[in-house]
Design a protein around this motif. Structure first.
Motif, mmCIF file in Angstrom:
data_model
loop_
_atom_site.group_PDB
_atom_site.id
_atom_site.type_symbol
_atom_site.label_atom_id
_atom_site.label_comp_id
_atom_site.label_asym_id
_atom_site.label_seq_id
_atom_site.Cartn_x
_atom_site.Cartn_y
_atom_site.Cartn_z
ATOM 1 N N GLU A 1 0.828 -1.206 0.000
ATOM 2 C CA GLU A 1 0.000 0.000 0.000
ATOM 3 C C GLU A 1 0.858 1.250 0.000
ATOM 4 O O GLU A 1 0.570 2.222 -0.710
ATOM 5 C CB GLU A 1 -0.930 -0.003 1.212
ATOM 6 C CG GLU A 1 -2.038 -1.030 1.120
ATOM 7 C CD GLU A 1 -2.845 -1.133 2.405
ATOM 8 O OE1 GLU A 1 -2.558 -0.399 3.371
ATOM 9 O OE2 GLU A 1 -3.775 -1.959 2.442
ATOM 10 N N LEU A 2 1.954 1.246 0.773
ATOM 11 C CA LEU A 2 2.833 2.410 0.809
ATOM 12 C C LEU A 2 3.528 2.619 -0.534
ATOM 13 O O LEU A 2 3.703 3.758 -0.980
ATOM 14 C CB LEU A 2 3.867 2.259 1.925
ATOM 15 C CG LEU A 2 3.313 2.405 3.343
ATOM 16 C CD1 LEU A 2 4.393 2.074 4.365
ATOM 17 C CD2 LEU A 2 2.781 3.802 3.573
ATOM 18 N N ARG A 3 3.923 1.531 -1.191
ATOM 19 C CA ARG A 3 4.547 1.669 -2.506
ATOM 20 C C ARG A 3 3.569 2.262 -3.509
ATOM 21 O O ARG A 3 3.940 3.109 -4.336
ATOM 22 C CB ARG A 3 5.048 0.319 -3.000
ATOM 23 C CG ARG A 3 6.318 -0.101 -2.314
ATOM 24 C CD ARG A 3 6.873 -1.367 -2.885
ATOM 25 N NE ARG A 3 8.112 -1.718 -2.212
ATOM 26 C CZ ARG A 3 8.580 -2.927 -2.087
ATOM 27 N NH1 ARG A 3 7.913 -3.943 -2.592
ATOM 28 N NH2 ARG A 3 9.703 -3.155 -1.452
ATOM 29 N N MET A 4 2.307 1.824 -3.463
ATOM 30 C CA MET A 4 1.303 2.398 -4.364
ATOM 31 C C MET A 4 1.093 3.879 -4.066
ATOM 32 O O MET A 4 0.966 4.699 -4.970
ATOM 33 C CB MET A 4 -0.027 1.648 -4.239
ATOM 34 C CG MET A 4 -0.085 0.372 -5.028
ATOM 35 S SD MET A 4 0.167 0.635 -6.787
ATOM 36 C CE MET A 4 -1.362 1.406 -7.231
ATOM 37 N N TYR A 5 1.069 4.226 -2.781
ATOM 38 C CA TYR A 5 0.885 5.617 -2.379
ATOM 39 C C TYR A 5 2.059 6.466 -2.869
ATOM 40 O O TYR A 5 1.873 7.567 -3.387
ATOM 41 C CB TYR A 5 0.739 5.696 -0.862
ATOM 42 C CG TYR A 5 0.417 7.075 -0.349
ATOM 43 C CD1 TYR A 5 -0.779 7.698 -0.677
ATOM 44 C CD2 TYR A 5 1.316 7.760 0.458
ATOM 45 C CE1 TYR A 5 -1.078 8.960 -0.215
ATOM 46 C CE2 TYR A 5 1.027 9.026 0.930
ATOM 47 C CZ TYR A 5 -0.172 9.631 0.586
ATOM 48 O OH TYR A 5 -0.451 10.872 1.045
ATOM 49 N N ILE A 6 3.279 5.944 -2.745
ATOM 50 C CA ILE A 6 4.466 6.654 -3.229
ATOM 51 C C ILE A 6 4.378 6.847 -4.734
ATOM 52 O O ILE A 6 4.660 7.927 -5.253
ATOM 53 C CB ILE A 6 5.753 5.887 -2.843
ATOM 54 C CG1 ILE A 6 5.997 6.008 -1.349
ATOM 55 C CG2 ILE A 6 6.950 6.394 -3.635
ATOM 56 C CD1 ILE A 6 7.095 5.109 -0.840
ATOM 57 N N ARG A 7 3.958 5.801 -5.450
ATOM 58 C CA ARG A 7 3.830 5.902 -6.904
ATOM 59 C C ARG A 7 2.815 6.976 -7.286
ATOM 60 O O ARG A 7 3.044 7.767 -8.209
ATOM 61 C CB ARG A 7 3.426 4.548 -7.481
ATOM 62 C CG ARG A 7 3.628 4.464 -8.978
ATOM 63 C CD ARG A 7 3.398 3.083 -9.530
ATOM 64 N NE ARG A 7 4.306 2.119 -8.931
ATOM 65 C CZ ARG A 7 3.943 0.901 -8.534
ATOM 66 N NH1 ARG A 7 2.709 0.494 -8.687
ATOM 67 N NH2 ARG A 7 4.813 0.078 -7.995
#
Length: 132
Positions: free
Chosen positions: A59-65
């Protein structure tokens, strides 16, 4: 022989394992079982925590993207065409045809207005059953 003696002899023959040993073996078996169940419960708990952390990381990687996609267009400078080159004396080349200049696409003229049109590709090449 009376029935009491017969019953006692039959019970003695049937009872080949001493009672104390059987109780100790059963207690040991129950202890091993409880330790095994505790270990299994601990493994399940660790696996659940691992899955929760992997979900959080995803979820954090998607948010960063998403944040990078929002920030990237703001940081990009608007398209400025390079200045026209100054005319140089043309060298004489024999046998080379210069294609006429193509009209720029709407995207090249104003890239921030709309996305580019997809390239036009010729007809599909048919290869029997392998046409996907």
């Amino acid at each position: 022989m009376n029935t009491t003696e017969l019953t006692t002899a039959t019970v003695a023959q049937a009872q080949m394992i001493p009672g104390d040993f059987a109780e100790k073996a059963m207690a040991s078996l129950m202890q091993l079982h409880s330790e095994l169940m505790d270990e299994k419960e601990r493994r399940v708990d660790l696996y659940r925590k691992l899955m929760e952390r992997e979900q959080t990381v995803a979820e954090l990687r998607m948010y960063i993207r998403l944040l990078e996609e929002k920030v990237t267009p703001q940081r990009a400078e608007p398209f400025v065409p390079p200045p026209a080159p100054t005319p140089q004396p043309a060298a004489r080349v024999v046998g080379v045809a210069v294609p006429p200049a193509a009209q720029p696409t709407p995207h090249a003229r104003a890239p921030e207005v709309a996305p580019p049109m997809p390239p036009r590709v010729g007809g599909r090449k048919v290869e029997g059953w392998k046409t996907w």
